[in-house]
Design a protein around this motif. Structure first.
Motif, PDB file in Angstrom:
ATOM      1  N   ARG A 204       0.805  -1.218   0.000  1.00 35.50           N
ATOM      2  CA  ARG A 204       0.000   0.000   0.000  1.00 35.50           C
ATOM      3  C   ARG A 204       0.845   1.280   0.000  1.00 35.50           C
ATOM      4  N   HIS A 205       2.119   1.145   0.325  1.00 33.82           N
ATOM      5  CA  HIS A 205       2.971   2.310   0.548  1.00 33.82           C
ATOM      6  C   HIS A 205       4.098   2.350  -0.474  1.00 33.82           C
ATOM      7  N   PRO A 206       4.681   3.520  -0.720  1.00 36.76           N
ATOM      8  CA  PRO A 206       5.617   3.690  -1.837  1.00 36.76           C
ATOM      9  C   PRO A 206       6.980   3.031  -1.627  1.00 36.76           C
ATOM     10  N   THR A 207       7.730   2.968  -2.727  1.00 37.93           N
ATOM     11  CA  THR A 207       9.114   2.505  -2.728  1.00 37.93           C
ATOM     12  C   THR A 207      10.016   3.693  -3.042  1.00 37.93           C
ATOM     13  N   ILE A 208      11.028   3.888  -2.210  1.00 32.89           N
ATOM     14  CA  ILE A 208      11.979   4.976  -2.393  1.00 32.89           C
ATOM     15  C   ILE A 208      13.339   4.350  -2.718  1.00 32.89           C
ATOM     16  N   MET A 209      13.851   4.608  -3.893  1.00 30.79           N
ATOM     17  CA  MET A 209      15.121   4.021  -4.311  1.00 30.79           C
ATOM     18  C   MET A 209      16.293   4.755  -3.646  1.00 30.79           C
ATOM     19  N   SER A 210      17.503   4.294  -3.905  1.00 32.32           N
ATOM     20  CA  SER A 210      18.693   4.800  -3.216  1.00 32.32           C
ATOM     21  C   SER A 210      19.014   6.254  -3.581  1.00 32.32           C
ATOM     22  N   ASN A 211      19.656   6.931  -2.608  1.00 34.99           N
ATOM     23  CA  ASN A 211      20.196   8.292  -2.796  1.00 34.99           C
ATOM     24  C   ASN A 211      19.115   9.325  -3.087  1.00 34.99           C
ATOM     25  N   VAL A 212      17.937   9.128  -2.507  1.00 30.49           N
ATOM     26  CA  VAL A 212      16.830  10.078  -2.667  1.00 30.49           C
ATOM     27  C   VAL A 212      16.773  10.997  -1.448  1.00 30.49           C
ATOM     28  N   THR A 213      16.463  12.261  -1.684  1.00 31.20           N
ATOM     29  CA  THR A 213      16.216  13.225  -0.611  1.00 31.20           C
ATOM     30  C   THR A 213      14.770  13.688  -0.701  1.00 31.20           C
ATOM     31  N   ILE A 214      14.066  13.645   0.444  1.00 28.74           N
ATOM     32  CA  ILE A 214      12.665  14.065   0.492  1.00 28.74           C
ATOM     33  C   ILE A 214      12.554  15.185   1.518  1.00 28.74           C
ATOM     34  N   VAL A 227       9.844   6.180  -6.336  1.00 30.18           N
ATOM     35  CA  VAL A 227      10.686   7.358  -6.539  1.00 30.18           C
ATOM     36  C   VAL A 227      12.064   6.864  -6.970  1.00 30.18           C
ATOM     37  N   GLY A 228      12.450   7.194  -8.199  1.00 28.42           N
ATOM     38  CA  GLY A 228      13.692   6.692  -8.771  1.00 28.42           C
ATOM     39  C   GLY A 228      14.922   7.214  -8.051  1.00 28.42           C
ATOM     40  N   GLU A 229      16.012   6.478  -8.157  1.00 33.96           N
ATOM     41  CA  GLU A 229      17.238   6.817  -7.443  1.00 33.96           C
ATOM     42  C   GLU A 229      17.769   8.185  -7.847  1.00 33.96           C
ATOM     43  N   ASN A 230      18.474   8.804  -6.890  1.00 36.76           N
ATOM     44  CA  ASN A 230      19.119  10.115  -7.072  1.00 36.76           C
ATOM     45  C   ASN A 230      18.118  11.252  -7.276  1.00 36.76           C
ATOM     46  N   SER A 231      16.856  11.033  -6.928  1.00 31.62           N
ATOM     47  CA  SER A 231      15.851  12.080  -7.100  1.00 31.62           C
ATOM     48  C   SER A 231      15.755  12.961  -5.865  1.00 31.62           C
ATOM     49  N   VAL A 232      15.223  14.153  -6.064  1.00 34.99           N
ATOM     50  CA  VAL A 232      14.974  15.103  -4.976  1.00 34.99           C
ATOM     51  C   VAL A 232      13.503  15.477  -5.013  1.00 34.99           C
ATOM     52  N   ILE A 233      12.820  15.281  -3.889  1.00 35.61           N
ATOM     53  CA  ILE A 233      11.408  15.633  -3.768  1.00 35.61           C
ATOM     54  C   ILE A 233      11.325  16.876  -2.886  1.00 35.61           C
ATOM     55  N   GLY A 234      10.837  17.956  -3.442  1.00 30.11           N
ATOM     56  CA  GLY A 234      10.805  19.220  -2.719  1.00 30.11           C
ATOM     57  C   GLY A 234       9.754  19.269  -1.629  1.00 30.11           C
ATOM     58  N   GLY A 235       9.872  20.245  -0.766  1.00 25.06           N
ATOM     59  CA  GLY A 235       8.941  20.419   0.340  1.00 25.06           C
ATOM     60  C   GLY A 235       7.518  20.634  -0.125  1.00 25.06           C
ATOM     61  N   ASN A 236       6.574  20.032   0.595  1.00 24.79           N
ATOM     62  CA  ASN A 236       5.134  20.165   0.351  1.00 24.79           C
ATOM     63  C   ASN A 236       4.665  19.520  -0.948  1.00 24.79           C
ATOM     64  N   ALA A 237       5.529  18.770  -1.615  1.00 19.29           N
ATOM     65  CA  ALA A 237       5.104  18.072  -2.835  1.00 19.29           C
ATOM     66  C   ALA A 237       4.112  16.972  -2.488  1.00 19.29           C
ATOM     67  N   TRP A 238       3.220  16.671  -3.431  1.00 13.35           N
ATOM     68  CA  TRP A 238       2.196  15.622  -3.261  1.00 13.35           C
ATOM     69  C   TRP A 238       2.322  14.670  -4.443  1.00 13.35           C
ATOM     70  N   LEU A 239       2.748  13.428  -4.181  1.00 12.02           N
ATOM     71  CA  LEU A 239       2.988  12.461  -5.253  1.00 12.02           C
ATOM     72  C   LEU A 239       2.100  11.238  -5.086  1.00 12.02           C
ATOM     73  N   THR A 240       1.432  10.844  -6.172  1.00 14.19           N
ATOM     74  CA  THR A 240       0.666   9.598  -6.177  1.00 14.19           C
ATOM     75  C   THR A 240       1.025   8.743  -7.389  1.00 14.19           C
ATOM     76  N   SER A 241       2.094   9.113  -8.078  1.00 20.06           N
ATOM     77  CA  SER A 241       2.569   8.333  -9.221  1.00 20.06           C
ATOM     78  C   SER A 241       4.087   8.319  -9.206  1.00 20.06           C
ATOM     79  N   SER A 242       4.674   7.417  -9.967  1.00 22.32           N
ATOM     80  CA  SER A 242       6.116   7.202  -9.918  1.00 22.32           C
ATOM     81  C   SER A 242       6.906   8.353 -10.538  1.00 22.32           C
TER      82      SER A 242
END
Length: 263
Positions: A204-214, A227-242
């Motif tokens: 039910r919950h997401p997968t976060i690959m290596s070297n990601v910052t949220i 969330v693919g590796e080496n990605s950066v997810i910014g503050g207050n972002a809302w994600l429901t897809s890869s």
């Protein structure tokens, strides 16, 4: 006041056939003993392992109600995992020291960082969760949740060198998978798209690959979300897809500043 009537009514509304809060209290004592045995220089390891075995035996008596699923042989298997758990926790502490410019020493991280404490209790509880030990792993992580504001379900799978900065408000669901070298800031949620009991056996919950910052207050939902590796997810972002590797995701709020006219 008919005291006897009130007593009978209260007993009648106690619907749980076996709800012994000694289990909660003694799980917390076991958790404290375990943490100090691993980290406190003045706590004798050999003596405390004997104490921990006694405390664990007591938890078995209180928690293992199903005779067809005996827990009495679990301790020797669990205690053999403690060195590898401690090795992972030392990597977590090193990740904090290397990433956080506010960290001044390893001692500060072990003793003063709520994120490290929450990760430590999660890792100790996760090994019991994998063995199907009833209720105790959840009580352990809930104890850490109450002290730190970090809610990590013991069923989550978390890789090496995990860093939670500031910690408060982080939620990581049961089927979340987090790979190595991931950094998470306060208020982040790795959750489910919706709650339904029929989804109990489903990721039910997401997968976060290596070297990601949220970054702070980002929300990432859904078992199929990766969330693919080496990605950066910014503050207050809302994600429901890869999100593909090497991505940057950010939320752009509209900010208006009005200043008073100065005569």
């Amino acid at each position: 006041m008919d005291k006897e009537k009130i007593i009978q009514e209260l007993k009648g509304h106690k619907k749980q056939p076996y709800l012994d809060y000694r289990l909660k209290r003694e799980t917390e004592e076991f958790t404290n003993t375990l943490f100090y045995t691993l980290f406190d220089v003045n706590t004798p390891v050999e003596e405390n392992l004997d104490l921990l075995e006694k405390q664990f035996t007591r938890l078995v008596d209180l928690a293992c109600w199903d005779a067809n699923k005996p827990c009495d042989k679990l301790w020797s298997k669990y205690v053999s995992k403690l060195p590898s758990i401690l090795e992972k926790l030392n990597l977590d502490a090193e990740a904090i020291l290397n990433c956080d410019p506010a960290s001044l020493s390893m001692q500060e991280i072990y003793m003063a960082y709520p994120g490290f404490y929450a990760i430590a209790i999660y890792r100790l509880a996760h090994e019991l969760y994998k063995e199907g030990f009833p209720l105790v792993p959840r009580l352990m992580t809930e104890y850490a949740h109450r002290q730190t504001g970090v809610d990590i379900n013991p069923g989550a799978q978390i890789g090496k060198s995990f860093f939670i900065d500031h910690a408060t408000g982080v939620v990581i669901g049961e089927t979340a998978v987090i790979h190595d070298n991931v950094k998470v800031y306060q208020g982040v949620t790795l959750g489910a798209l919706y709650v339904d009991k029929k989804l109990q056996k489903i990721k039910r919950h997401p997968t976060i690959m290596s070297n990601v910052t949220i970054y702070a207050n980002a929300t990432i939902l859904g078992g199929e979300t990766v969330v693919g590796e080496n990605s950066v997810i910014g503050g207050n972002a809302w994600l429901t897809s890869s999100v593909p590797p090497n991505s940057t995701v950010f939320h752009t709020p509209e900010i208006k500043i009005k200043t008073a006219d100065v005569e």
